[in-house]
Design an enzyme around this catalytic site. Structure first.
Site, PDB file in Angstrom:
ATOM      1  N   GLU A  57       5.325   8.466   5.110  1.00 24.45           N
ATOM      2  CA  GLU A  57       5.470   7.510   3.998  1.00 24.45           C
ATOM      3  C   GLU A  57       6.906   7.012   3.851  1.00 24.45           C
ATOM      4  OE1 GLU A  57       3.279   6.119   2.490  1.00 24.45           O
ATOM      5  OE2 GLU A  57       1.498   7.374   2.420  1.00 24.45           O
TER       6      GLU A  57
ATOM      7  N   CYS B  72       0.866  -1.205   0.000  1.00 21.86           N
ATOM      8  CA  CYS B  72       0.000   0.000   0.000  1.00 21.86           C
ATOM      9  C   CYS B  72       0.891   1.239   0.000  1.00 21.86           C
ATOM     10  CB  CYS B  72      -0.892   0.041   1.239  1.00 21.86           C
ATOM     11  SG  CYS B  72      -1.955  -1.405   1.435  1.00 21.86           S
TER      12      CYS B  72
HETATM   13  P1  TGC Z   1      11.853  -6.316   5.128  1.00 16.63           P
HETATM   14  O1  TGC Z   1      12.446  -7.518   5.763  1.00 16.63           O
HETATM   15  O2  TGC Z   1      12.688  -5.471   4.242  1.00 16.63           O
HETATM   16  O3  TGC Z   1      10.515  -6.740   4.347  1.00 16.63           O
HETATM   17  C1  TGC Z   1       9.460  -7.440   4.974  1.00 16.63           C
HETATM   18  C2  TGC Z   1       8.600  -8.017   3.860  1.00 16.63           C
HETATM   19  O4  TGC Z   1       8.009  -6.946   3.116  1.00 16.63           O
HETATM   20  C3  TGC Z   1       8.481  -6.986   1.746  1.00 16.63           C
HETATM   21  N1  TGC Z   1       8.729  -5.586   1.348  1.00 16.63           N
HETATM   22  C4  TGC Z   1       7.967  -4.945   0.488  1.00 16.63           C
HETATM   23  N2  TGC Z   1       6.913  -5.355  -0.229  1.00 16.63           N
HETATM   24  C5  TGC Z   1       6.337  -4.447  -1.029  1.00 16.63           C
HETATM   25  N3  TGC Z   1       6.771  -3.177  -1.114  1.00 16.63           N
HETATM   26  C6  TGC Z   1       7.820  -2.714  -0.412  1.00 16.63           C
HETATM   27  N4  TGC Z   1       8.196  -1.439  -0.494  1.00 16.63           N
HETATM   28  C7  TGC Z   1       8.473  -3.628   0.437  1.00 16.63           C
HETATM   29  N5  TGC Z   1       9.530  -3.529   1.288  1.00 16.63           N
HETATM   30  C8  TGC Z   1       9.675  -4.747   1.828  1.00 16.63           C
HETATM   31  C9  TGC Z   1       9.745  -7.804   1.790  1.00 16.63           C
HETATM   32  O5  TGC Z   1       9.999  -8.398   0.540  1.00 16.63           O
HETATM   33  C10 TGC Z   1       9.399  -8.824   2.844  1.00 16.63           C
HETATM   34  O6  TGC Z   1       8.517  -9.779   2.283  1.00 16.63           O
HETATM   35  P2  TGC Z   1       8.571 -11.317   2.742  1.00 16.63           P
HETATM   36  O7  TGC Z   1       7.518 -11.983   1.909  1.00 16.63           O
HETATM   37  O8  TGC Z   1       9.964 -11.767   2.442  1.00 16.63           O
HETATM   38  O9  TGC Z   1       8.267 -11.318   4.195  1.00 16.63           O
HETATM   39  O10 TGC Z   1      11.235  -5.448   6.309  1.00 16.63           O
HETATM   40  P3  TGC Z   1      11.916  -4.566   7.416  1.00 16.63           P
HETATM   41  O11 TGC Z   1      11.181  -4.821   8.681  1.00 16.63           O
HETATM   42  O12 TGC Z   1      13.412  -4.742   7.376  1.00 16.63           O
HETATM   43  O13 TGC Z   1      11.533  -3.062   6.969  1.00 16.63           O
HETATM   44  C11 TGC Z   1      11.878  -2.504   5.791  1.00 16.63           C
HETATM   45  C12 TGC Z   1      11.511  -0.987   5.795  1.00 16.63           C
HETATM   46  C13 TGC Z   1      12.303  -0.243   6.858  1.00 16.63           C
HETATM   47  C14 TGC Z   1      11.903  -0.468   4.427  1.00 16.63           C
HETATM   48  C15 TGC Z   1      10.016  -0.786   6.038  1.00 16.63           C
HETATM   49  O14 TGC Z   1       9.675  -1.190   7.304  1.00 16.63           O
HETATM   50  C16 TGC Z   1       9.571   0.640   5.829  1.00 16.63           C
HETATM   51  O15 TGC Z   1       9.303   1.026   4.690  1.00 16.63           O
HETATM   52  N6  TGC Z   1       9.471   1.486   6.896  1.00 16.63           N
HETATM   53  C17 TGC Z   1       8.879   2.822   6.796  1.00 16.63           C
HETATM   54  C18 TGC Z   1       7.500   2.814   7.396  1.00 16.63           C
HETATM   55  C19 TGC Z   1       6.563   3.787   6.681  1.00 16.63           C
HETATM   56  O16 TGC Z   1       6.803   4.218   5.575  1.00 16.63           O
HETATM   57  N7  TGC Z   1       5.446   4.108   7.295  1.00 16.63           N
HETATM   58  C20 TGC Z   1       4.457   4.919   6.649  1.00 16.63           C
HETATM   59  C21 TGC Z   1       3.138   4.893   7.378  1.00 16.63           C
HETATM   60  S1  TGC Z   1       1.752   5.539   6.459  1.00 16.63           S
HETATM   61  C22 TGC Z   1       2.007   7.164   6.313  1.00 16.63           C
HETATM   62  O17 TGC Z   1       3.011   7.688   6.656  1.00 16.63           O
HETATM   63  C23 TGC Z   1       0.898   7.970   5.693  1.00 16.63           C
HETATM   64  S2  TGC Z   1       1.256   9.639   5.587  1.00 16.63           S
HETATM   65  C24 TGC Z   1      -0.121  10.333   4.937  1.00 16.63           C
HETATM   66  C25 TGC Z   1       0.038  10.723   3.501  1.00 16.63           C
HETATM   67  O18 TGC Z   1       0.196   9.855   2.616  1.00 16.63           O
HETATM   68  O19 TGC Z   1       0.026  11.901   3.192  1.00 16.63           O
HETATM   69  P1  FAD Z   2      11.290   7.401  13.768  1.00 20.38           P
HETATM   70  O1  FAD Z   2      11.130   6.109  13.075  1.00 20.38           O
HETATM   71  O2  FAD Z   2      11.405   7.394  15.247  1.00 20.38           O
HETATM   72  O3  FAD Z   2      12.589   8.138  13.169  1.00 20.38           O
HETATM   73  C1  FAD Z   2      13.178   9.272  13.803  1.00 20.38           C
HETATM   74  C2  FAD Z   2      14.431   9.657  13.003  1.00 20.38           C
HETATM   75  O4  FAD Z   2      15.352   8.546  12.973  1.00 20.38           O
HETATM   76  C3  FAD Z   2      14.129   9.965  11.525  1.00 20.38           C
HETATM   77  O5  FAD Z   2      15.000  10.974  11.085  1.00 20.38           O
HETATM   78  C4  FAD Z   2      14.459   8.665  10.822  1.00 20.38           C
HETATM   79  O6  FAD Z   2      14.802   8.846   9.471  1.00 20.38           O
HETATM   80  C5  FAD Z   2      15.654   8.183  11.632  1.00 20.38           C
HETATM   81  N1  FAD Z   2      15.834   6.728  11.560  1.00 20.38           N
HETATM   82  C6  FAD Z   2      14.928   5.758  11.880  1.00 20.38           C
HETATM   83  N2  FAD Z   2      15.461   4.544  11.660  1.00 20.38           N
HETATM   84  C7  FAD Z   2      16.717   4.753  11.177  1.00 20.38           C
HETATM   85  C8  FAD Z   2      17.781   3.898  10.745  1.00 20.38           C
HETATM   86  N3  FAD Z   2      17.633   2.576  10.733  1.00 20.38           N
HETATM   87  N4  FAD Z   2      18.933   4.463  10.327  1.00 20.38           N
HETATM   88  C9  FAD Z   2      19.082   5.807  10.285  1.00 20.38           C
HETATM   89  N5  FAD Z   2      18.107   6.676  10.669  1.00 20.38           N
HETATM   90  C10 FAD Z   2      16.956   6.146  11.111  1.00 20.38           C
HETATM   91  N6  FAD Z   2       1.413   6.805   9.747  1.00 20.38           N
HETATM   92  C11 FAD Z   2       0.387   5.965   9.451  1.00 20.38           C
HETATM   93  O7  FAD Z   2       0.459   4.758   9.699  1.00 20.38           O
HETATM   94  N7  FAD Z   2      -0.755   6.439   8.859  1.00 20.38           N
HETATM   95  C12 FAD Z   2      -0.927   7.746   8.566  1.00 20.38           C
HETATM   96  O8  FAD Z   2      -1.976   8.121   8.020  1.00 20.38           O
HETATM   97  C13 FAD Z   2       0.128   8.653   8.882  1.00 20.38           C
HETATM   98  N8  FAD Z   2      -0.032   9.988   8.649  1.00 20.38           N
HETATM   99  C14 FAD Z   2       0.946  10.859   9.078  1.00 20.38           C
HETATM  100  C15 FAD Z   2       0.723  12.234   8.988  1.00 20.38           C
HETATM  101  C16 FAD Z   2       1.680  13.136   9.452  1.00 20.38           C
HETATM  102  C17 FAD Z   2       1.396  14.599   9.431  1.00 20.38           C
HETATM  103  C18 FAD Z   2       2.918  12.656   9.967  1.00 20.38           C
HETATM  104  C19 FAD Z   2       3.979  13.609  10.432  1.00 20.38           C
HETATM  105  C20 FAD Z   2       3.139  11.296  10.058  1.00 20.38           C
HETATM  106  C21 FAD Z   2       2.153  10.383   9.640  1.00 20.38           C
HETATM  107  N9  FAD Z   2       2.325   9.003   9.788  1.00 20.38           N
HETATM  108  C22 FAD Z   2       1.307   8.134   9.477  1.00 20.38           C
HETATM  109  C23 FAD Z   2       3.511   8.496  10.478  1.00 20.38           C
HETATM  110  C24 FAD Z   2       4.764   8.447   9.625  1.00 20.38           C
HETATM  111  O9  FAD Z   2       4.695   7.410   8.694  1.00 20.38           O
HETATM  112  C25 FAD Z   2       5.959   8.271  10.559  1.00 20.38           C
HETATM  113  O10 FAD Z   2       6.115   9.491  11.259  1.00 20.38           O
HETATM  114  C26 FAD Z   2       7.216   7.882   9.838  1.00 20.38           C
HETATM  115  O11 FAD Z   2       7.127   6.576   9.321  1.00 20.38           O
HETATM  116  C27 FAD Z   2       8.466   7.984  10.754  1.00 20.38           C
HETATM  117  O12 FAD Z   2       8.264   7.374  11.987  1.00 20.38           O
HETATM  118  P2  FAD Z   2       8.587   8.168  13.346  1.00 20.38           P
HETATM  119  O13 FAD Z   2       7.932   9.496  13.286  1.00 20.38           O
HETATM  120  O14 FAD Z   2       8.229   7.262  14.477  1.00 20.38           O
HETATM  121  O15 FAD Z   2      10.154   8.419  13.337  1.00 20.38           O
END
Ligand code: TGC
Ligand code: FAD
Length: 392
Positions: free
Chosen positions: A372, A246
């Protein structure tokens, strides 16, 4: 001499189909007529304009890239173009649409049962049902695998406990896509659940005091013995891969959206520096000012080309590599933030006023840089791919 608009410099228009241009232009009109006159006021009041949801739905922007179920089925380039127009208005407006379509609706369309798709997607496309996406937790942001939220099987039901934080649209969402850990016969797996508002044990307190994305409503999701039926579980292969898929969709959209914010900042200072006189000549006649404008324009045009290339690739192949998505999100958000900071500086003291868009976009883009997947997380995704070594 007239100033050359950015679009005349890049001539991107010639690379678009008539349908793509029409989609972009209708959203451009909507944003400029219906959103921009209120942008500063909404930002100051920490308010998302819920009254605009029917018009946003009417434009086909909710679940725009999904086929069927009342959704517009736009191609990736058309979808990207409309997100850029929305973010020209405000990142909060784009964020509302991204979360509804690329996160909540995409989760249901890719991982839901047919019954779940029929129940939720048409209503979500109409804007009659708003969704949110709960992955992040207070102690689990960049590392969602460490989440503490749990789902426990109890007869025919599931009982959810935990807390999500920073969840866009949560305060008014009708349904939350909640990711939780399930004890899967000794091994733990991550699964998705659809939790309807009104379910006992489901609360979404609003978070206040954000200095960024103020016109987007952000909240927590608190789950206290929240009971849902098996029919509310997304029936896909469990694992972190599903929420990450997603995120690929939403990150792709953000890499276009951020260009819209950058263009709004550029347009503003292109005008301003031609009008503002210091040392008896317009600022635009100063070489340092021109250099700054040239840097801004160059980065915007390059970001446009990057997004267009990967958009066409996504259209051709049906998907992108996660690393390609990381490259786009990382580059385009970073350059947009730099452009917004430059625009703020070129406006001088006026740059800190909400009357001009630069400070609003600049502060918004600080969130987009973090959400994201942070800039650093995308660096590490690419670093892992390029070296074969994980440095997370
Ligand atoms: P890792 O071991 O690398 O992977 C676990 C499983 O996931 C698969 N995978 C992916 N599949 C699809 N797309 C990707 N981008 C994928 N990345 C990894 C991978 O192949 C594996 O699959 P399987 O079948 O082998 O189990 O997982 P990890 O725990 O080491 O984490 C990797 C990492 C750090 C890149 C991932 O956790 C990550 O992307 N962290 C960031 C979290 C994040 O982006 N949160 C966003 C929350 S939503 C949000 O912020 C909404 S904001 C509102 C708006 O849009 O404006
Ligand atoms: P952390 O993970 O604690 O990171 C803190 C700092 O450490 C960052 O600079 C990061 O880059 C750094 N860091 C972390 N890990 C490492 C590493 N391994 N090596 C080096 N540096 C590292 N989430 C949802 O699920 N749904 C939503 O709809 C959503 N909406 C959002 C809306 C807003 C306005 C904001 C601000 C956030 C939202 N989020 C949402 C959450 C967002 O996805 C997280 O804030 C983001 O993934 C980072 O997590 P964190 O804030 O806990 O920072």
């Amino acid at each position: 001499m007239d100033a050359l608009p950015l679009e005349a410099l890049s001539q991107i228009d010639g690379e678009l189909t008539e349908e793509e241009r029409l989609a972009r232009d209708s959203v451009r009109r909507f944003v400029r007529e219906r959103y921009l006159p209120r942008a500063a006021e909404l930002y100051e009041a920490e308010e998302f304009p819920r009254d605009l949801i029917p018009e946003i739905a009417e434009l086909g922007l909710l679940g725009a890239s999904i086929q069927g179920y009342g959704c517009a089925g736009m191609n990736p380039v058309a979808y990207g173009l409309v997100l850029a127009e929305l973010e020209y208005g405000d990142s909060g407006l784009r964020s509302f649409v991204s979360v509804q379509g690329s996160l909540a609706m995409y989760a249901i369309s890719a991982f839901g049962s047919e019954a779940q798709k029929q129940q939720y997607l048409p209503a979500m496309a109409r804007g009659a049902c708003i969704g949110c996406f709960g992955l992040t937790e207070p102690d689990s942001g960049s590392d969602p695998a460490s989440m503490k939220t749990r789902a426990r099987r109890d007869g025919a039901d599931w009982v959810l406990n935990g807390a999500k934080m920073w969840i866009t649209n949560a305060p008014f969402a009708n349904v939350a896509v909640v990711w939780a850990k399930v004890d899967d016969g000794g091994a733990e797996s991550i699964q998705g659940f659809l939790v309807d508002r009104g379910t006992p044990g489901f609360e979404t307190p609003r978070m206040h005091g954000k200095m960024s994305l103020r016109s987007s409503e952000t909240g927590e999701i608190v789950l206290s013995d929240c009971r849902v039926s098996e029919a509310q579980r997304l029936p896909y292969k469990p694992g972190l891969g599903a929420p990450l898929r997603c995120l690929n969709e939403a990150r792709f959209g953000i890499s276009w959206g951020a260009i819209g914010a950058a263009k709004a900042c550029f347009d503003c200072v292109q005008r301003y520096t031609r009008e503002r006189v210091q040392f008896e000549v317009p600022l635009a006649r100063k070489q340092l000012v021109q250099e700054r404008l040239v840097e801004m324009a160059s980065e915007i045009v390059k970001a446009d080309l990057l997004a267009l290339h990967f958009g066409r690739l996504k259209q051709k192949n049906g998907k992108l590599l996660p690393e390609q998505v990381s490259l786009c999100k990382r580059n385009n958000v970073a350059i947009a933030l730099d452009v917004a900071r430059s625009a703020r500086a070129l406006l001088g003291a006026n740059g800190i006023l909400l009357e001009y868009p630069a400070i609003r976009h600049m502060l918004n883009l600080e969130s987009v840089y973090t959400d994201e997947g942070t800039h650093e997380i995308h660096t590490l995704v690419l670093g892992r791919a390029l070296t074969g070594e994980s440095a997370f």
